[in-house]
Design an enzyme around this catalytic site. Structure first.
Site, PDB file in Angstrom:
ATOM      1  N   ASP A  11      11.129  -1.761  10.267  1.00 41.13           N
ATOM      2  CA  ASP A  11      11.499  -3.003   9.589  1.00 41.13           C
ATOM      3  C   ASP A  11      11.564  -4.157  10.585  1.00 41.13           C
ATOM      4  O   ASP A  11      12.638  -4.697  10.891  1.00 41.13           O
ATOM      5  CB  ASP A  11      12.829  -2.819   8.855  1.00 41.13           C
ATOM      6  CG  ASP A  11      12.724  -1.798   7.737  1.00 41.13           C
ATOM      7  OD1 ASP A  11      11.638  -1.706   7.121  1.00 41.13           O
ATOM      8  OD2 ASP A  11      13.710  -1.088   7.480  1.00 41.13           O
ATOM      9  N   LYS A  33       7.048   4.195   8.896  1.00 41.85           N
ATOM     10  CA  LYS A  33       6.887   3.498   7.621  1.00 41.85           C
ATOM     11  C   LYS A  33       6.712   2.008   7.871  1.00 41.85           C
ATOM     12  O   LYS A  33       7.510   1.388   8.569  1.00 41.85           O
ATOM     13  CB  LYS A  33       8.104   3.721   6.720  1.00 41.85           C
ATOM     14  CG  LYS A  33       8.018   3.001   5.371  1.00 41.85           C
ATOM     15  CD  LYS A  33       9.205   3.329   4.483  1.00 41.85           C
ATOM     16  CE  LYS A  33      10.438   2.513   4.822  1.00 41.85           C
ATOM     17  NZ  LYS A  33      10.303   1.068   4.451  1.00 41.85           N
ATOM     18  N   LEU A  61       4.547  -0.247  -0.012  1.00 37.97           N
ATOM     19  CA  LEU A  61       4.361  -1.534  -0.692  1.00 37.97           C
ATOM     20  C   LEU A  61       4.837  -1.509  -2.147  1.00 37.97           C
ATOM     21  O   LEU A  61       4.869  -2.554  -2.797  1.00 37.97           O
ATOM     22  CB  LEU A  61       2.889  -1.959  -0.627  1.00 37.97           C
ATOM     23  CG  LEU A  61       2.317  -2.145   0.781  1.00 37.97           C
ATOM     24  CD1 LEU A  61       0.866  -2.620   0.703  1.00 37.97           C
ATOM     25  CD2 LEU A  61       3.151  -3.116   1.606  1.00 37.97           C
ATOM     26  N   LYS A  62       5.169  -0.333  -2.654  1.00 36.28           N
ATOM     27  CA  LYS A  62       5.763  -0.204  -3.999  1.00 36.28           C
ATOM     28  C   LYS A  62       4.977  -0.980  -5.064  1.00 36.28           C
ATOM     29  O   LYS A  62       5.513  -1.837  -5.758  1.00 36.28           O
ATOM     30  CB  LYS A  62       7.215  -0.673  -3.993  1.00 36.28           C
ATOM     31  CG  LYS A  62       8.127   0.051  -3.010  1.00 36.28           C
ATOM     32  CD  LYS A  62       9.552  -0.493  -3.098  1.00 36.28           C
ATOM     33  CE  LYS A  62      10.480   0.210  -2.131  1.00 36.28           C
ATOM     34  NZ  LYS A  62      10.245  -0.231  -0.728  1.00 36.28           N
ATOM     35  N   LEU A  63       3.708  -0.672  -5.207  1.00 35.77           N
ATOM     36  CA  LEU A  63       2.875  -1.412  -6.156  1.00 35.77           C
ATOM     37  C   LEU A  63       3.380  -1.251  -7.589  1.00 35.77           C
ATOM     38  O   LEU A  63       3.766  -0.166  -8.018  1.00 35.77           O
ATOM     39  CB  LEU A  63       1.424  -0.943  -6.065  1.00 35.77           C
ATOM     40  CG  LEU A  63       0.721  -1.107  -4.711  1.00 35.77           C
ATOM     41  CD1 LEU A  63      -0.767  -0.836  -4.861  1.00 35.77           C
ATOM     42  CD2 LEU A  63       0.951  -2.473  -4.108  1.00 35.77           C
ATOM     43  N   HIS A  64       3.371  -2.360  -8.315  1.00 34.27           N
ATOM     44  CA  HIS A  64       3.842  -2.367  -9.709  1.00 34.27           C
ATOM     45  C   HIS A  64       3.147  -3.519 -10.419  1.00 34.27           C
ATOM     46  O   HIS A  64       3.551  -4.671 -10.302  1.00 34.27           O
ATOM     47  CB  HIS A  64       5.364  -2.548  -9.740  1.00 34.27           C
ATOM     48  CG  HIS A  64       5.959  -2.379 -11.110  1.00 34.27           C
ATOM     49  ND1 HIS A  64       7.314  -2.388 -11.321  1.00 34.27           N
ATOM     50  CD2 HIS A  64       5.398  -2.183 -12.340  1.00 34.27           C
ATOM     51  CE1 HIS A  64       7.569  -2.219 -12.614  1.00 34.27           C
ATOM     52  NE2 HIS A  64       6.412  -2.098 -13.245  1.00 34.27           N
ATOM     53  N   PRO A  67      -2.477  -1.555 -14.743  1.00 31.89           N
ATOM     54  CA  PRO A  67      -3.246  -0.449 -14.170  1.00 31.89           C
ATOM     55  C   PRO A  67      -4.502  -0.863 -13.411  1.00 31.89           C
ATOM     56  O   PRO A  67      -4.776  -0.335 -12.327  1.00 31.89           O
ATOM     57  CB  PRO A  67      -3.586   0.409 -15.396  1.00 31.89           C
ATOM     58  CG  PRO A  67      -2.445   0.168 -16.334  1.00 31.89           C
ATOM     59  CD  PRO A  67      -2.103  -1.278 -16.151  1.00 31.89           C
ATOM     60  N   THR A  69      -5.237  -3.647 -11.804  1.00 29.63           N
ATOM     61  CA  THR A  69      -4.903  -4.275 -10.524  1.00 29.63           C
ATOM     62  C   THR A  69      -4.445  -3.242  -9.507  1.00 29.63           C
ATOM     63  O   THR A  69      -4.860  -3.266  -8.336  1.00 29.63           O
ATOM     64  CB  THR A  69      -3.808  -5.336 -10.727  1.00 29.63           C
ATOM     65  OG1 THR A  69      -4.306  -6.347 -11.604  1.00 29.63           O
ATOM     66  CG2 THR A  69      -3.400  -5.970  -9.408  1.00 29.63           C
ATOM     67  N   ARG A 185      21.515   7.762   6.958  1.00 26.82           N
ATOM     68  CA  ARG A 185      22.342   7.201   8.025  1.00 26.82           C
ATOM     69  C   ARG A 185      23.012   8.342   8.780  1.00 26.82           C
ATOM     70  O   ARG A 185      23.366   9.359   8.180  1.00 26.82           O
ATOM     71  CB  ARG A 185      23.453   6.309   7.451  1.00 26.82           C
ATOM     72  CG  ARG A 185      22.973   5.095   6.679  1.00 26.82           C
ATOM     73  CD  ARG A 185      22.578   3.983   7.649  1.00 26.82           C
ATOM     74  NE  ARG A 185      22.214   2.767   6.938  1.00 26.82           N
ATOM     75  CZ  ARG A 185      21.020   2.501   6.443  1.00 26.82           C
ATOM     76  NH1 ARG A 185      20.062   3.413   6.559  1.00 26.82           N
ATOM     77  NH2 ARG A 185      20.757   1.360   5.856  1.00 26.82           N
ATOM     78  N   GLY A 214      16.022   4.055   9.040  1.00 29.18           N
ATOM     79  CA  GLY A 214      15.751   2.741   9.614  1.00 29.18           C
ATOM     80  C   GLY A 214      16.730   2.371  10.691  1.00 29.18           C
ATOM     81  O   GLY A 214      16.583   2.729  11.855  1.00 29.18           O
ATOM     82  N   ARG A 215      17.787   1.655  10.299  1.00 26.66           N
ATOM     83  CA  ARG A 215      18.691   1.036  11.261  1.00 26.66           C
ATOM     84  C   ARG A 215      19.408   2.010  12.181  1.00 26.66           C
ATOM     85  O   ARG A 215      19.754   1.647  13.306  1.00 26.66           O
ATOM     86  CB  ARG A 215      19.697   0.153  10.507  1.00 26.66           C
ATOM     87  CG  ARG A 215      19.066  -1.161  10.075  1.00 26.66           C
ATOM     88  CD  ARG A 215      19.916  -1.946   9.085  1.00 26.66           C
ATOM     89  NE  ARG A 215      19.741  -1.452   7.727  1.00 26.66           N
ATOM     90  CZ  ARG A 215      19.940  -2.182   6.639  1.00 26.66           C
ATOM     91  NH1 ARG A 215      20.326  -3.446   6.759  1.00 26.66           N
ATOM     92  NH2 ARG A 215      19.758  -1.672   5.439  1.00 26.66           N
TER      93      ARG A 215
END
Length: 239
Positions: A11, A33, A61-64, A67, A69, A185, A214-215
């Site tokens: 991130d 990631k 990228l969590k495409l939403h 269909p 596109t 975590r 991540g963090r």
């Protein structure tokens, strides 16, 4: 997915920051990631740079979208050589099927298709948010399990969920179905903006296929040491 390494969430705002963070790891094999911030800033070049470093890569990228596109977008993403991509399960079965078809069509000949998983509910989502803001009356766990079944029926390889739903998901889908769990975590770290969090040890106990961290690693004073601690706990090895 080739291995079961903890997935490091990169991130960062730029390729420069990202590569500086990775430098101390030298040539250690990593699963990383890349999310919206980094990809939208750097574009496909960051994928190329990370693959040249021999990283396994989850493009988050969590495409939403409609269909057609999503299908066309997945064709492009498949050509980048990423290992794992995702869509939002809320887009429905037709969209998920279109995403899978796009990946299959876009994967270069002789190459393995990227694994495709669906986001069920974000780890920042609580029962209260679902009821008050999203107007979803079903419980969070019921919704996540339903989305997981829809994803499997659509031919996807797995889902993104919190650790706390993994066991219930495996009561409804096949054992080979992936549960990729963010919100991880170490016990001493703050949850920050995520609600449904867990430690690597709990993720292992609950049956997660993979964890995203991540963090706890990227913000650590010694990221390499922190990564090794996460990996040992995830693998069930006492340090």
């Amino acid at each position: 997915m080739k291995n079961n390494l903890p997935i490091i969430a990169l991130d960062f705002a730029s390729a420069e920051e990202t590569l500086a963070f990775l430098a101390p790891f030298q040539q250690e094999p990593l699963f990383v990631k890349v999310g919206m911030e980094l990809f939208y800033q750097e574009g496909p070049s960051i994928v190329k740079q990370l693959k040249e470093r021999n990283c396994e890569l989850f493009l988050d990228l969590k495409l939403h979208d409609i269909p057609t596109t999503v299908n066309k977008a997945m064709k492009r993403l498949a050509s980048l050589g990423v290992d794992l991509v995702n869509v939002h399960a809320a887009g429905g079965k037709k969209m998920m099927q279109a995403a899978l078809e796009g990946l299959e069509e876009g994967t270069p000949a002789g190459k393995k298709r990227p694994s495709l998983i669906a986001v069920t509910q974000l780890t920042s989502t609580s029962e209260q948010i679902m009821k008050d803001e999203l107007l979803i009356e079903k419980s969070l766990i019921d919704t996540v399990v339903h989305y997981s079944k829809q994803a499997e029926e659509s031919g996807l390889d797995g889902v993104v969920c919190s650790v706390h739903e993994a066991k219930a998901i495996y009561q409804a889908v096949s054992p080979s179905f992936l549960t990729v769990t963010p919100g991880i975590r170490m016990s001493e770290d703050a949850a920050n903006d995520q609600v449904r969090v867990a430690t690597p040890a709990i993720a292992r106990e609950k049956g997660s296929s993979a964890i995203v961290v991540g963090r706890s690693i990227t913000k650590a004073e010694d990221p390499v040491k922190a990564y090794k601690a996460v990996r040992l706990e995830w693998e069930g090895i006492k340090s």
